[in-house]
Design an enzyme around this catalytic site. Structure first.
Site, PDB file in Angstrom:
ATOM      1  N   GLY A  55       0.847  -1.189   0.000  1.00 54.57           N
ATOM      2  CA  GLY A  55       0.000   0.000   0.000  1.00 54.57           C
ATOM      3  C   GLY A  55       0.878   1.232   0.000  1.00 54.57           C
ATOM      4  O   GLY A  55       2.072   1.145   0.265  1.00 54.57           O
ATOM      5  N   TYR A  83       4.160  -3.017   2.237  1.00 52.80           N
ATOM      6  CA  TYR A  83       3.639  -2.274   3.394  1.00 52.80           C
ATOM      7  C   TYR A  83       3.151  -3.242   4.471  1.00 52.80           C
ATOM      8  O   TYR A  83       3.357  -3.027   5.659  1.00 52.80           O
ATOM      9  CB  TYR A  83       2.488  -1.343   2.973  1.00 52.80           C
ATOM     10  CG  TYR A  83       1.858  -0.630   4.153  1.00 52.80           C
ATOM     11  CD1 TYR A  83       2.472   0.471   4.723  1.00 52.80           C
ATOM     12  CD2 TYR A  83       0.657  -1.094   4.717  1.00 52.80           C
ATOM     13  CE1 TYR A  83       1.918   1.103   5.832  1.00 52.80           C
ATOM     14  CE2 TYR A  83       0.092  -0.465   5.822  1.00 52.80           C
ATOM     15  CZ  TYR A  83       0.734   0.641   6.370  1.00 52.80           C
ATOM     16  OH  TYR A  83       0.192   1.258   7.464  1.00 52.80           O
ATOM     17  N   HIS A 169       7.671  -8.026  -3.785  1.00 55.09           N
ATOM     18  CA  HIS A 169       6.356  -8.446  -4.283  1.00 55.09           C
ATOM     19  C   HIS A 169       6.422  -9.834  -4.935  1.00 55.09           C
ATOM     20  O   HIS A 169       6.777  -9.942  -6.105  1.00 55.09           O
ATOM     21  CB  HIS A 169       5.826  -7.427  -5.301  1.00 55.09           C
ATOM     22  CG  HIS A 169       5.421  -6.139  -4.665  1.00 55.09           C
ATOM     23  ND1 HIS A 169       4.172  -5.929  -4.138  1.00 55.09           N
ATOM     24  CD2 HIS A 169       6.121  -5.005  -4.443  1.00 55.09           C
ATOM     25  CE1 HIS A 169       4.108  -4.715  -3.619  1.00 55.09           C
ATOM     26  NE2 HIS A 169       5.282  -4.132  -3.790  1.00 55.09           N
ATOM     27  N   SER A 223     -18.571  -3.996 -27.473  1.00 53.37           N
ATOM     28  CA  SER A 223     -17.544  -3.240 -28.200  1.00 53.37           C
ATOM     29  C   SER A 223     -16.801  -4.110 -29.202  1.00 53.37           C
ATOM     30  O   SER A 223     -16.116  -3.599 -30.076  1.00 53.37           O
ATOM     31  CB  SER A 223     -16.542  -2.665 -27.207  1.00 53.37           C
ATOM     32  OG  SER A 223     -15.748  -3.705 -26.673  1.00 53.37           O
ATOM     33  N   GLY A 224     -16.925  -5.439 -29.032  1.00 53.21           N
ATOM     34  CA  GLY A 224     -16.170  -6.331 -29.907  1.00 53.21           C
ATOM     35  C   GLY A 224     -14.839  -6.715 -29.304  1.00 53.21           C
ATOM     36  O   GLY A 224     -14.132  -7.572 -29.818  1.00 53.21           O
ATOM     37  N   GLY A 225     -14.487  -6.077 -28.188  1.00 52.27           N
ATOM     38  CA  GLY A 225     -13.272  -6.462 -27.470  1.00 52.27           C
ATOM     39  C   GLY A 225     -13.513  -7.765 -26.721  1.00 52.27           C
ATOM     40  O   GLY A 225     -14.647  -8.257 -26.664  1.00 52.27           O
ATOM     41  N   VAL A 226     -12.453  -8.310 -26.143  1.00 55.12           N
ATOM     42  CA  VAL A 226     -12.565  -9.615 -25.482  1.00 55.12           C
ATOM     43  C   VAL A 226     -13.581  -9.566 -24.333  1.00 55.12           C
ATOM     44  O   VAL A 226     -14.449 -10.437 -24.216  1.00 55.12           O
ATOM     45  CB  VAL A 226     -11.191 -10.073 -24.938  1.00 55.12           C
ATOM     46  CG1 VAL A 226     -11.313 -11.413 -24.224  1.00 55.12           C
ATOM     47  CG2 VAL A 226     -10.176 -10.171 -26.069  1.00 55.12           C
ATOM     48  N   ASP A 227     -13.486  -8.520 -23.520  1.00 56.42           N
ATOM     49  CA  ASP A 227     -14.301  -8.500 -22.300  1.00 56.42           C
ATOM     50  C   ASP A 227     -15.800  -8.439 -22.585  1.00 56.42           C
ATOM     51  O   ASP A 227     -16.572  -9.264 -22.095  1.00 56.42           O
ATOM     52  CB  ASP A 227     -13.922  -7.306 -21.410  1.00 56.42           C
ATOM     53  CG  ASP A 227     -12.437  -7.254 -21.154  1.00 56.42           C
ATOM     54  OD1 ASP A 227     -11.795  -8.306 -21.305  1.00 56.42           O
ATOM     55  OD2 ASP A 227     -11.930  -6.176 -20.821  1.00 56.42           O
ATOM     56  N   SER A 229     -17.257  -9.064 -25.327  1.00 50.14           N
ATOM     57  CA  SER A 229     -17.675 -10.218 -26.132  1.00 50.14           C
ATOM     58  C   SER A 229     -17.916 -11.438 -25.246  1.00 50.14           C
ATOM     59  O   SER A 229     -18.919 -12.136 -25.397  1.00 50.14           O
ATOM     60  CB  SER A 229     -16.611 -10.572 -27.170  1.00 50.14           C
ATOM     61  OG  SER A 229     -16.405  -9.498 -28.035  1.00 50.14           O
ATOM     62  N   LYS A 367      -7.614 -10.551 -17.205  1.00 48.58           N
ATOM     63  CA  LYS A 367      -7.754 -10.770 -18.637  1.00 48.58           C
ATOM     64  C   LYS A 367      -7.567 -12.231 -19.052  1.00 48.58           C
ATOM     65  O   LYS A 367      -8.381 -12.785 -19.791  1.00 48.58           O
ATOM     66  CB  LYS A 367      -6.722  -9.904 -19.367  1.00 48.58           C
ATOM     67  CG  LYS A 367      -7.009  -9.714 -20.802  1.00 48.58           C
ATOM     68  CD  LYS A 367      -8.208  -8.827 -20.900  1.00 48.58           C
ATOM     69  CE  LYS A 367      -8.478  -8.223 -22.206  1.00 48.58           C
ATOM     70  NZ  LYS A 367      -9.292  -7.010 -22.024  1.00 48.58           N
TER      71      LYS A 367
END
Ligand code: XMP
Length: 511
Positions: A55, A83, A169, A223-227, A229, A367
């Site tokens: 953080g 953090y 990380h 929109s035709g994008g992956v998400d 769609s 994604k």
């Protein structure tokens, strides 16, 4: 069925959902909860372990997010990250200090492997650091189990109490053995058995959506994008023609894209699809605007307006679907994280569409998880593996103010670059690749003539999660081919640059 649970306690870091996703990938169910969740509530959940995230705060700040000491006395294994590690050091009376300089980037890490967290990890490994404060002295009862040149306590453990802390990380790709460390925490320390299976998710979701929606009407902005769609196909699988998709063509799409989208969803999937050609409307609103966030806002608002006008024609619907995925949520700023970009797909909601509820079936997924869900839903590979394309489209790839002429130049340059990447067989391994039209003009020479034309930047990154990304080492001959084709085939471009910055510190898009 009740799953084993690990809680990720959120202190506002950028990578919090990435930690959650790593845990899910290790087949352990995981929930992210705010850091100030009362201990009684945490206990009620009966978690196998707790992970403190990083953080932006400093433990000494007045309003720094804290936890009570009691949390460390419950016998629940805890792993503190960044953090979260300093917090563990501070609350248990160790010492946290400010370094002279911020330590940032890939760092050599030396570990002691005789503890359950680093089981099987190589003694000299690499980790990703991003901090200014550090633990200078561990609390009583803790052993130092990892060091770097500048960080005396890069990792510490109280093995008996099952308390572990790492300054770096482990969740990001830049810590190559980080996944092993997280798995070790889950399996060796929390004693999880791994009872959460990710690929059941698609079927479960379709079933749940069918039950929830029943015979009601659903509206989706496609929109035709992956998400969007994957979200649309998921709903289509659940309720068929009860779903209507509205596809707003804002004139900021790539070459030929509008027609392709229309064709795929009407012919191949047989969906109810309405295409709205609103190109001029968007360009008029964007004229003369050069600030990235203002562009996003205008497009977001205009999108909603166009969508509302179209939806009005359909009349009352019960549900509205959005293809929001997790990075959209986290990068748009949660309670404690800083706002990097306001992605328009989470920015606003239509106020004048008559609907009962929003459905965001992909809100918790990254994604590549979305792509896997798409595959599980039998969406063709070319669509599922399509590179992501931002909601505001080419508007954030034309730097500065937008004109139709600039869009035309960018569309052609981008098309050539993508074609060359594909011809070289690199399209599967590069996460996202596109051209950017900088608003820089420079002098060139073409056939004995002086030119004064645009510089196009090419961008290609490899990434699995779009939260961090590395610039792709594209072979020179591929770059050369793309470069010479663009300057030869696209008018008003006389110079090509290749972007060699990673994310962070840059972002993937230029705006
Ligand atoms: P950045 O540029 O933030 O991009 O590193 C991370 C991912 O998000 C996409 N992106 C957007 N997507 N609306 C979107 O729907 C936006 O305003 C937006 N800005 C960036 C970007 O293409 C990349 O995949």
């Amino acid at each position: 069925m009740k799953h084993e649970l690990v809680i990720v306690l959120d202190f506002g870091g950028q990578y919090n959902q990435l930690i959650a996703r790593r845990v899910r990938e290790a087949n352990v169910y995981c929930e992210v909860m705010p850091y100030d969740t009362p201990i009684s509530q945490l206990k009620e959940k009966n978690p196998k372990g707790i992970i403190f995230t990083g953080g932006p705060s400093v433990v000494y700040e007045e309003n720094a997010p804290m936890v009570e000491k009691e949390l460390f006395e419950l016998g629940i294994p805890i792993l503190g990250i960044c953090y979260g590690s300093q917090l563990m050091g501070h609350v248990l009376s160790g010492e946290v200090k400010k370094a002279d300089q911020r330590e940032y980037g890939k760092t050599e890490l030396t570990i002691k492997s005789d503890n359950p967290l680093f089981d099987g990890v190589t003694e000299n490994t690499t980790c990703w650091m991003s901090h200014t404060y550090y633990i200078s002295k561990p609390p009583v009862g803790f052993d130092i189990i990892g060091t770097t040149n500048t960080c005396p306590v890069a990792a510490m453990a109280n093995v008996d109490k099952k308390l572990y802390a790492v300054q770096f990380h482990p969740e990001v790709n830049h810590t190559p053995e980080g996944t092993k460390m997280l798995r070790n925490f889950l399996y060796n320390i929390c004693c999880c058995t791994g009872d959460w299976i990710m690929n059941k998710l698609a079927d479960e979701q379709v079933k749940l959506l069918r039950e929830k929606i029943g015979d009601k009407k659903v509206l989706c902005a496609l929109s035709g994008g992956v998400d969007s769609s994957v979200a649309a196909v998921m709903i289509h699988k659940a309720v068929g023609k009860q779903l209507t998709c509205i596809f707003v063509d804002h004139g900021l799409l790539r070459k030929n894209e509008g027609d392709e989208v229309e064709q795929i969803f009407t012919e191949q999937f047989d969906m109810n699809l309405i295409r709205v050609n609103a190109q001029k409307q968007f360009l008029d609103k964007l004229a003369g605007v050069d600030d990235p966030e203002t562009k996003r806002k205008i497009i977001g608002e205009e999108f909603i307006r166009v969508f509302e006008a179209e939806a009005k024609k359909i009349g009352k619907v019960d549900y509205l679907v959005q293809g929001t995925i997790y990075p959209d949520v986290i990068e748009s700023g949660t309670k404690d994280a800083a706002v990097i970009k306001s992605h328009h797909n989470v920015g606003g909601l239509p106020e004048h569409v008559d609907f009962k509820e929003i459905i965001e079936p992909l809100r918790d997924l990254f994604k590549d998880e979305v792509r896997n869900v798409g595959r599980a839903l039998d969406i063709p590979e070319f669509l599922v593996s399509r590179q992501p394309f931002p909601g505001p489209g080419l508007a954030i790839r034309v730097i500065g103010d937008i004109t139709e002429e600039k869009l035309e130049i960018l569309r052609d340059a981008d098309y050539i670059f993508r074609e060359e990447i594909k011809n070289a067989g690199l399209d599967k391994e590069i996460g996202q690749y596109f051209a950017v039209l900088t608003n820089l003009k420079s002098v060139g020479v073409m056939g004995d003539e002086r030119t004064y034309d645009y510089t196009v930047a090419l961008r290609a990154v490899s990434t699995t999660d779009f939260m961090t990304a590395d610039w792709s080492r594209i072979p020179y001959d591929v770059l050369e081919k793309a470069s010479s084709r663009i300057v030869n085939e696209v008018k008003h471009v006389n110079r090509i640059c290749y972007d060699v910055t990673s994310k962070p510190p840059a972002t993937i898009e230029w705006e």
